[in-house]
Design a protein around this motif. Structure first.
Motif, PDB file in Angstrom:
ATOM      1  N   MET A 224      -5.546   6.450  11.124  1.00  0.00           N
ATOM      2  CA  MET A 224      -4.242   5.811  11.239  1.00  0.00           C
ATOM      3  C   MET A 224      -4.333   4.382  10.701  1.00  0.00           C
ATOM      4  N   ASP A 225      -3.273   3.979   9.970  1.00  0.00           N
ATOM      5  CA  ASP A 225      -3.182   2.631   9.404  1.00  0.00           C
ATOM      6  C   ASP A 225      -4.293   2.329   8.407  1.00  0.00           C
ATOM      7  N   CYS A 226      -4.801   3.370   7.759  1.00  0.00           N
ATOM      8  CA  CYS A 226      -5.849   3.198   6.745  1.00  0.00           C
ATOM      9  C   CYS A 226      -5.327   2.398   5.554  1.00  0.00           C
ATOM     10  N   GLN A 227      -6.220   1.601   4.976  1.00  0.00           N
ATOM     11  CA  GLN A 227      -5.930   0.865   3.753  1.00  0.00           C
ATOM     12  C   GLN A 227      -6.712   1.506   2.610  1.00  0.00           C
ATOM     13  N   ALA A 232      -9.534   1.583 -10.042  1.00  0.00           N
ATOM     14  CA  ALA A 232      -9.476   2.176 -11.379  1.00  0.00           C
ATOM     15  C   ALA A 232      -8.991   3.609 -11.228  1.00  0.00           C
ATOM     16  N   PHE A 233      -8.920   4.344 -12.349  1.00  0.00           N
ATOM     17  CA  PHE A 233      -8.410   5.724 -12.282  1.00  0.00           C
ATOM     18  C   PHE A 233      -9.268   6.617 -13.165  1.00  0.00           C
ATOM     19  N   LEU A 234     -10.551   6.725 -12.799  1.00  0.00           N
ATOM     20  CA  LEU A 234     -11.492   7.507 -13.590  1.00  0.00           C
ATOM     21  C   LEU A 234     -11.131   8.990 -13.636  1.00  0.00           C
ATOM     22  N   ASP A 235     -10.375   9.464 -12.649  1.00  0.00           N
ATOM     23  CA  ASP A 235      -9.980  10.881 -12.616  1.00  0.00           C
ATOM     24  C   ASP A 235      -8.625  11.115 -13.272  1.00  0.00           C
ATOM     25  N   GLY A 236      -8.032  10.066 -13.823  1.00  0.00           N
ATOM     26  CA  GLY A 236      -6.744  10.243 -14.486  1.00  0.00           C
ATOM     27  C   GLY A 236      -5.665   9.381 -13.860  1.00  0.00           C
ATOM     28  N   ARG A 237      -4.656   9.076 -14.650  1.00  0.00           N
ATOM     29  CA  ARG A 237      -3.644   8.106 -14.225  1.00  0.00           C
ATOM     30  C   ARG A 237      -2.471   8.731 -13.480  1.00  0.00           C
ATOM     31  N   PHE A 238      -2.380  10.056 -13.418  1.00  0.00           N
ATOM     32  CA  PHE A 238      -1.254  10.700 -12.747  1.00  0.00           C
ATOM     33  C   PHE A 238      -1.755  11.629 -11.655  1.00  0.00           C
ATOM     34  N   ALA A 239      -0.963  11.748 -10.586  1.00  0.00           N
ATOM     35  CA  ALA A 239      -1.300  12.661  -9.491  1.00  0.00           C
ATOM     36  C   ALA A 239      -0.045  12.968  -8.686  1.00  0.00           C
ATOM     37  N   GLU A 240      -0.004  14.161  -8.105  1.00  0.00           N
ATOM     38  CA  GLU A 240       1.039  14.470  -7.127  1.00  0.00           C
ATOM     39  C   GLU A 240       0.619  13.906  -5.778  1.00  0.00           C
ATOM     40  N   VAL A 241       1.567  13.373  -5.051  1.00  0.00           N
ATOM     41  CA  VAL A 241       1.264  12.670  -3.802  1.00  0.00           C
ATOM     42  C   VAL A 241       1.964  13.354  -2.635  1.00  0.00           C
ATOM     43  N   ASP A 242       1.205  13.583  -1.555  1.00  0.00           N
ATOM     44  CA  ASP A 242       1.780  14.111  -0.320  1.00  0.00           C
ATOM     45  C   ASP A 242       2.265  12.929   0.516  1.00  0.00           C
ATOM     46  N   PHE A 243       3.516  12.553   0.341  1.00  0.00           N
ATOM     47  CA  PHE A 243       4.044  11.400   1.047  1.00  0.00           C
ATOM     48  C   PHE A 243       4.108  11.629   2.554  1.00  0.00           C
ATOM     49  N   ALA A 244       4.219  12.874   2.968  1.00  0.00           N
ATOM     50  CA  ALA A 244       4.284  13.152   4.399  1.00  0.00           C
ATOM     51  C   ALA A 244       3.013  12.673   5.102  1.00  0.00           C
ATOM     52  N   LEU A 246       0.967  10.311   4.019  1.00  0.00           N
ATOM     53  CA  LEU A 246       0.956   8.848   3.985  1.00  0.00           C
ATOM     54  C   LEU A 246       1.820   8.273   5.102  1.00  0.00           C
ATOM     55  N   LEU A 247       2.985   8.856   5.292  1.00  0.00           N
ATOM     56  CA  LEU A 247       3.877   8.368   6.351  1.00  0.00           C
ATOM     57  C   LEU A 247       3.333   8.674   7.740  1.00  0.00           C
ATOM     58  N   GLN A 248       2.835   9.879   7.910  1.00  0.00           N
ATOM     59  CA  GLN A 248       2.330  10.284   9.217  1.00  0.00           C
ATOM     60  C   GLN A 248       1.226   9.345   9.707  1.00  0.00           C
ATOM     61  N   LYS A 249       0.363   8.918   8.786  1.00  0.00           N
ATOM     62  CA  LYS A 249      -0.772   8.074   9.172  1.00  0.00           C
ATOM     63  C   LYS A 249      -0.523   6.583   8.902  1.00  0.00           C
ATOM     64  N   ARG A 250       0.670   6.258   8.435  1.00  0.00           N
ATOM     65  CA  ARG A 250       1.017   4.862   8.108  1.00  0.00           C
ATOM     66  C   ARG A 250      -0.015   4.263   7.142  1.00  0.00           C
ATOM     67  N   ILE A 251      -0.341   5.021   6.117  1.00  0.00           N
ATOM     68  CA  ILE A 251      -1.352   4.590   5.151  1.00  0.00           C
ATOM     69  C   ILE A 251      -0.755   3.555   4.200  1.00  0.00           C
ATOM     70  N   SER A 252      -1.516   2.502   3.943  1.00  0.00           N
ATOM     71  CA  SER A 252      -1.143   1.505   2.933  1.00  0.00           C
ATOM     72  C   SER A 252      -1.977   1.739   1.682  1.00  0.00           C
ATOM     73  N   PHE A 253      -1.322   1.702   0.534  1.00  0.00           N
ATOM     74  CA  PHE A 253      -1.993   1.953  -0.744  1.00  0.00           C
ATOM     75  C   PHE A 253      -1.881   0.707  -1.602  1.00  0.00           C
TER      76      PHE A 253
END
Length: 320
Positions: A224-227, A232-244, A246-253
């Motif tokens: 919870m509240d992970c930062q 960098a983006f060695l695995d590539g610049r695009f990705a699908e994101v599971d926003f649920a 991120l919200l559930q754990k209040r993750i900051s990116f």
């Protein structure tokens, strides 16, 4: 002065004039140069220097101050130092902002000093300024055998955190453990999400130069509240994101780079780092994690080592 040019992606010696100092700068006679992936990318034409910075490669060095701008304290003259550079380190002389200098302790070599600034300041900013890592928490550090990874491991352990790293070979995992990592995961043979779940580990701060497919995997094992701090983006610049998640754990990116920061930001970062960790560096409580030193005439080989992902730690060029 002699410097290393990077025309047509090839590194070769050339001649140019010495830098002309601004009032807040010093002139450093370069003894050793830290080699970074940003240098490789700039050589390839993928990472141009920010406006106003030197077009010569090189973001960090160690050396001796031989000239002062008019605003600089006289006590800096003839000091051994290590420092970030706004480009220009692949040369005999480089102009550096005096307020970013750090004095090199007498028993620390120039090669060791050249391996500190970029990786320690990057790791410090990611783990503590953005990552907010605290004693008793867990840090997940991807590319844990890299220069930034090695610095992050040692500072996180010094701060009282549990450290989990990922790396691409068993030898690199062992190297990270020797630097203090509590858990080292070979991502080519073991899924880090499965490993962390099996060991009841969640991460409070994640340092990630991989990105891409790692974003959702990071979120899965985040506390919870992970930062999460992307470098960098060695695995590539695009990705699908599971926003649920991120919200559930209040993750900051956070997406963070150091090179294109303002001079004031770099000065403040240097001051915060020095206040917290310089004494431990000076007392040689850290392994400076130098993988290989080469004469600066072998700069092409130094870049090739990084591009092959061969190194566990820093590659340093010695100026002859």
């Amino acid at each position: 002065m002699k410097y290393i040019s990077h025309e047509d992606s090839n590194l070769a010696f050339a001649q140019t004039n010495k830098p002309v100092l601004k009032s807040h700068e010093v002139l450093v006679k370069v003894a050793a140069i830290g080699v970074n992936r940003a240098d490789c990318m700039q050589r390839q034409g993928k990472y141009p220097a920010p406006a106003g910075d030197s077009l010569i490669l090189g973001l960090e060095c160690a050396g001796t101050i031989i000239e002062l701008g008019k605003e600089v304290e006289k006590t800096w003259l003839n000091k051994r130092i290590f420092t970030l550079c706004a480009g220009g380190a692949y040369s005999e002389y480089v102009a550096v902002d005096a307020k970013q200098l750090m004095e090199l302790p007498d028993d620390v070599t120039m090669a060791e000093g050249a391996a500190i600034s970029e990786v320690y300041l990057t790791a410090f900013g990611a783990l503590f300024e953005l990552g907010k890592l605290q004693k008793g928490q867990t840090a997940l550090i991807h590319a844990g055998a890299s220069g930034v990874g090695g610095a992050a491991i040692q500072m996180a352990k010094s701060a009282g955190a549990t450290v989990v790293i990922t790396a691409g070979t068993d030898d690199k995992c062992q190297h990270a453990k020797e630097l203090g990592a509590d858990h080292a995961i070979n991502y080519k043979t073991t899924d880090f999400v499965e490993y962390m779940q099996a060991n009841n580990l969640t991460a409070n701060a994640i340092v990630d130069p991989v990105s891409g497919s790692y974003l959702n995997k990071n979120a899965t094992i985040a506390a919870m509240d992970c930062q999460i701090v992307m470098l960098a983006f060695l695995d590539g610049r695009f990705a699908e994101v599971d926003f649920a998640t991120l919200l559930q754990k209040r993750i900051s990116f956070h997406a963070s780079t150091l090179r294109n920061r303002s001079i004031e930001f770099k000065r403040n970062l240097r001051d915060d780092f020095v206040a917290r960790f310089y004494s431990e560096l000076a007392d040689k409580k850290y392994d400076f994690n130098v993988y290989k030193t080469l004469p600066w005439g072998d700069a092409n080989e130094a870049h090739a080592i990084l591009e092959r992902n061969e190194n566990a730690g820093k590659v340093v060029l010695l100026v002859e």
